[in-house]
Design an enzyme around this catalytic site. Sequence first.
Site, mmCIF file in Angstrom:
data_model
loop_
_atom_site.group_PDB
_atom_site.id
_atom_site.type_symbol
_atom_site.label_atom_id
_atom_site.label_comp_id
_atom_site.label_asym_id
_atom_site.label_seq_id
_atom_site.Cartn_x
_atom_site.Cartn_y
_atom_site.Cartn_z
ATOM 1 C CD GLU A 94 -3.084 -0.701 0.098
ATOM 2 O OE1 GLU A 94 -3.151 0.460 -0.359
ATOM 3 O OE2 GLU A 94 -3.809 -1.623 -0.302
ATOM 4 C CD GLU A 135 5.077 -21.680 11.305
ATOM 5 O OE1 GLU A 135 5.287 -21.921 12.500
ATOM 6 O OE2 GLU A 135 4.065 -21.101 10.887
#
EC number: 4.2.1.126
Length: 298
Positions: free
Chosen positions: A83, A114
């Site tokens: 953004e 992960e």
Amino acid sequence: MQLEKMITEGSNAASAEIDRVSTLEMCRIINDEDKTVPLAVERVLPDIAAAIDVIHAQVSGGGRLIYLGAGTSGRLGILDASECPPTYGVKPGLVVGLIAGGEYAIQHAVEGAEDSREGGVNDLKNIGLTAQDVVVGIAASGRTPYVIAGLEYARQLGCRTVGISCNPGSAVSTTAEFAITPVVGAEVVTGSSRMKAGTAQKLVLNMLSTGLMIKSGKVFGNLMVDVVATNEKLHVRQVNIVKNATGCSAEQAEAALVACERNCKTAIVMVLKNLDAAEAKKRLDQHGGFIRQVLDKE
């Protein structure tokens, strides 16, 4: 830290029988728990502010802001990073989001990603991490190997590092130079850290990137004066930004924007200082792009 001892893995008494209540009551329980999240973030505001100052100093010196996470945490980093270019007109790559498992993991679970320490290090190597950059490791549990290894590697290079987690004393918080640890308590659904912990992480990331952009002159008053008009809504927003900043009419704002290739900062200085586009841009450049400095010092 053992998983069963983590606050984020605890059982929440308020939702112990959530499977037996009405839909409305279910929503109330979740909403009541969500209300506690901003308070948890409030308690760590000094830590967030310290991180913002460090991030701004590094970025001002040519560094980047790098988010590193797995699963929900990684996706939140990517969301925040993505953004920044349209909202604040920064170049893609100034704020970077990395997720364990790569782009595929944005929409799909990647088994074992992960847990890969090598993945965290390699992802940072692949973007050419340097000592100028700031690495923000994001992990609700604070125990994600991908994130911990990435933070360790970043510190070895001399990077400034920030760890965002929701368990006090976690490996992420002790590995990073700066720890931000909003303690949100047990989740409504036990262990579902995409809920309160994820919300807390999003609020913290909002502050980190927004604080950086404000301190970088990307905000005048509370207006996003470097917004890039990529659609009709943002074209209208640009006009409103210039109007609100200067008190001019919509027609004057649009004319100024057209004259300066739709750069809000330049248009604002043009109107307020009665300058042409070239001179307004020159003065902004002389003051590092800060409208306030152009107005206050000239």
